[in-house]
Design a protein around this motif. Structure first.
Motif, PDB file in Angstrom:
ATOM      1  N   SER A 173     -23.019   9.855 -59.738  1.00 11.67           N
ATOM      2  CA  SER A 173     -23.033  10.741 -58.563  1.00 11.67           C
ATOM      3  C   SER A 173     -21.966  11.818 -58.680  1.00 11.67           C
ATOM      4  O   SER A 173     -22.201  12.999 -58.367  1.00 11.67           O
ATOM      5  N   SER A 221     -25.545  12.991 -51.433  1.00 12.91           N
ATOM      6  CA  SER A 221     -25.548  11.779 -52.258  1.00 12.91           C
ATOM      7  C   SER A 221     -26.207  10.636 -51.501  1.00 12.91           C
ATOM      8  O   SER A 221     -26.392  10.704 -50.277  1.00 12.91           O
ATOM      9  N   THR A 222     -26.546   9.593 -52.225  1.00  9.99           N
ATOM     10  CA  THR A 222     -27.171   8.416 -51.621  1.00  9.99           C
ATOM     11  C   THR A 222     -26.242   7.221 -51.770  1.00  9.99           C
ATOM     12  O   THR A 222     -25.896   6.836 -52.885  1.00  9.99           O
ATOM     13  N   LYS A 271     -21.475   1.928 -54.083  1.00 11.17           N
ATOM     14  CA  LYS A 271     -21.902   2.725 -52.941  1.00 11.17           C
ATOM     15  C   LYS A 271     -20.739   2.994 -51.984  1.00 11.17           C
ATOM     16  O   LYS A 271     -20.692   4.039 -51.323  1.00 11.17           O
ATOM     17  N   VAL A 315     -19.125   6.017 -53.273  1.00 14.96           N
ATOM     18  CA  VAL A 315     -19.859   7.236 -52.905  1.00 14.96           C
ATOM     19  C   VAL A 315     -19.489   7.666 -51.484  1.00 14.96           C
ATOM     20  O   VAL A 315     -19.250   8.850 -51.215  1.00 14.96           O
ATOM     21  N   THR A 328     -17.180  11.298 -50.066  1.00 16.55           N
ATOM     22  CA  THR A 328     -17.897  12.323 -49.301  1.00 16.55           C
ATOM     23  C   THR A 328     -16.980  13.263 -48.524  1.00 16.55           C
ATOM     24  O   THR A 328     -17.057  14.482 -48.675  1.00 16.55           O
ATOM     25  N   THR A 357     -23.643  12.499 -47.256  1.00 16.29           N
ATOM     26  CA  THR A 357     -24.222  11.305 -47.886  1.00 16.29           C
ATOM     27  C   THR A 357     -25.155  10.620 -46.897  1.00 16.29           C
ATOM     28  O   THR A 357     -24.901  10.596 -45.695  1.00 16.29           O
ATOM     29  N   THR A 410     -21.346  10.676 -43.631  1.00 15.62           N
ATOM     30  CA  THR A 410     -22.250   9.673 -44.189  1.00 15.62           C
ATOM     31  C   THR A 410     -23.123   9.177 -43.041  1.00 15.62           C
ATOM     32  O   THR A 410     -22.624   8.659 -42.045  1.00 15.62           O
TER      33      THR A 410
END
Length: 253
Positions: free
Chosen positions: A116, A143-144, A163, A166, A170, A186, A241
């Motif tokens: 990512s 992003s996921t 995750k 991630v 963010t 995200t 997010t």
């Protein structure tokens, strides 16, 4: 941000949430490039969308750099980037065979988190040189993550860690890239109908759906794509997010 003819890159765009994102972006008028390792499926989806397929391993710097160069040559500098490529193998810290092999943990981190960031850094570099709109905006990165970043279940230690990383990137990335007019957000999805999920029996799918407060059904890739569309359109969404999970809070197992 407007979509019309804006070059967009979607990793993992050959199937699942990535495909849902690619279809939403193409429908809105973006020029979509699908980055994926699934060549046959990726080319098929790209052809249907009038877009481009580029084989790319997001966890490899040179592969991603070459993919961006190929997309840039056809569509121009990236204006929208959506990170959907990822893996989700299960594994306990200590299982029946002993402690989890460190390489298994590292591989998930490398693909989901490092991958990512790899796409983020390359997309941001291209976006920073694009002409800004009236708000000074030059690009959008999405992003996921996963709700497992918050409520990781037993057997999800590597996935949850990746995750969670991630999610943690963010806000920091949004603040850092703000000077270049780049927004970063995200999506943290819950249980969606992906190719992996489709491989489970209907009984398993129904049992998972029963855990969802409302609506009591699995999410569809096009609904993930709908949120991607809305994030790109809304200029005030930045550094967030967003959970997309039917109000689900996962139990330990």
């Amino acid at each position: 941000m407007e979509f019309k003819d804006v070059p967009a890159i979607v990793t993992g765009g050959a199937s699942g949430l990535g495909e849902g994102s690619a279809r939403a972006l193409a429908a809105a008028g973006a020029k979509v490039a699908i980055f994926d390792l699934q060549e046959e499926r990726g080319r098929k989806v790209a052809e249907e969308l009038g877009g481009l397929f580029v084989r790319c391993d997001v966890a490899d710097a040179y592969s991603a750099e070459a993919a961006f160069a190929a997309a840039r040559e056809v569509h121009g500098p990236c204006g929208i980037a959506v990170n959907c490529a990822g893996i989700a193998p299960a594994g306990k810290i200590v299982g029946k065979e002993g402690p989890m092999p460190l390489d298994d943990f590292s591989r998930v981190i490398q693909v989901n988190l490092v991958g990512s960031f790899n796409i983020m850094r390359l997309a941001a570099a291209e976006m920073a040189n694009r002409e800004a709109n009236g708000d000074g905006e030059r690009g959008v990165i999405i992003s996921t993550a996963s709700i497992a970043a918050y409520e990781g279940q037993v057997g999800q230690v590597a996935y949850s860690a990746s995750k969670g990383g991630v999610v943690s990137m963010t806000l920091q990335a949004a603040r850092e890239l703000a000077r270049s007019g780049i927004r970063v957000n995200t999506i943290a999805p819950g249980i969606f109908m992906t190719p992996m999920m489709a491989g489970f029996s209907q009984e398993v799918q129904d049992s998972l759906a029963a855990t969802l407060p409302f609506p009591k059904r699995l999410g569809q890739p096009e609904e993930f794509g709908l949120l991607v569309d809305q994030i790109v359109r809304n200029p005030l969404l930045n550094g967030e997010t967003i959970r997309l999970d039917c109000a689900l809070r996962m139990a330990p197992k």
